[in-house]
Write an enzyme that holds these catalytic residues in place. Structure first.
Site: not given
Ligand SMILES: NC(=O)c1ccc[n+]([C@@H]2O[C@H](COP(=O)([O-])OP(=O)(O)OC[C@H]3O[C@@H](n4cnc5c(N)ncnc54)[C@H](O)[C@@H]3O)[C@@H](O)[C@H]2O)c1
Length: 286
Positions: A138, A149, A153
């Protein structure tokens, strides 16, 4: 990797957001796809939707924080498709960082989940001398904040870059990428839906935590389309590019901090109280 067609991708956190977009992107490129997620209902829906596109896909319920669950994911992928070529360690959660339980949950998914994915799948890729690993970090991995968090990261950024050097110095054909998004339009603001029962915390968030959560919900609602992120990741795999930064303005915002670090200059203090004397939340991390 040059050609993805006919190869197999494993994506964790594939039931939602970035992971689901990655799974769909790979499927549309002719890959077989293994969708892994802890949320069974949404995993089934996502797997069915991708199959409906004509993609050869399976869903495997997985808890990335549990090493035996990640090993079972590998075994399922191998038994159905025979080989794995692309692995995206993408599952992630955010929290309020108010209790040690919460810290352990977030570190368990965001940090240990990546470690388990690397330990389980990298030997396969290295042995076949073909493949690519993608770890989702991230921009929070570059933005100091007192919270689990950002800590998770920062760690993912570090171990991914470290593995890049290890693979490269061994002359391995296996590539690795570190995906560092800013705000993306996903359900990360509702990550609490997957908070395990053992994670205790006060019912009401502190005002600062409540405002941070609200900022994440607003920020992600206005964020980039996950499909765009998936396009960038696929291109990074083909180009063997380490860093994937979907939000260029968020990268530029880090320039002053890195220059100050290199110059050994203290950063200006960010206020912790606003004009009304209320606690200012740590910068929203996504
Ligand atoms: N959305 C943003 O703005 C953003 C920004 C930076 C980084 N990220 C990162 O992107 C990645 C994906 O997140 P997203 O934004 O798509 O969120 P999201 O909540 O839409 O998807 C995350 C998925 O991870 C699954 N999950 C949670 N705990 C789990 C576990 N213990 N085992 C297996 N699966 C699990 C959830 O069920 C969900 O389907 C994450 O690592 C998040 O930190 C997101």
């Amino acid at each position: 990797m040059d050609a993805l067609d006919g190869k197999t991708a494993v994506v964790t956190g594939a039931a939602s957001g970035i992971g689901r977009a990655l799974a769909e992107r790979f499927g549309r490129s002719g890959m077989r796809v293994v969708l892994a997620d802890i949320e069974a209902r949404r995993l089934d829906e996502a797997t069915e939707a991708i199959r409906a596109l004509g993609v050869d896909a399976i869903g495997v319920r997985t808890d990335v924080a549990d090493p035996s669950s990640v090993e079972a994911l590998r075994d399922a992928a191998l038994s159905v498709f025979g080989a794995v070529h692309v692995v995206c360690n993408n599952a992630g959660v955010g929290d309020r960082s108010e209790t040690l339980d919460e810290w352990e949950w977030v570190m368990g998914v965001n940090f240990w989940g990546v470690v388990h994915g690397m330990r389980t799948f990298l030997p396969l890729l290295v042995d076949q001398d073909e493949g690519h690993l993608v770890n989702t970090a991230s921009m929070s991995g570059f933005m100091p904040a007192y919270g689990s968090y950002a800590a998770s990261k920062f760690a993912v950024v570090g171990i991914t870059e470290g593995a890049y050097h290890q693979l490269g110095s061994r002359g391995s054909a296996v590539g690795i990428s570190c995906l560092c998004p800013g705000f993306i339009a996903t359900d990360i603001g509702a990550a609490d839906r997957n908070r395990p029962d053992w994670v205790t915390r006060p019912v009401e968030p502190t005002p600062a935590a409540a405002r941070r959560l609200a900022a994440i919900v607003d920020g992600t609602a206005a964020g980039l389309d996950p499909a765009h992120v998936a396009d960038l990741v696929q291109q990074a795999i083909v180009d063997r590019r380490l860093w994937v930064f979907p939000n260029p303005e968020a990268v530029e915002a880090q320039r002053a901090r890195f220059e100050a670090i290199l110059a050994g200059v203290n950063p200006p203090i960010r206020p912790t109280l606003d004009a009304n004397g209320l606690e200012v939340p740590d910068r929203p991390s996504s």
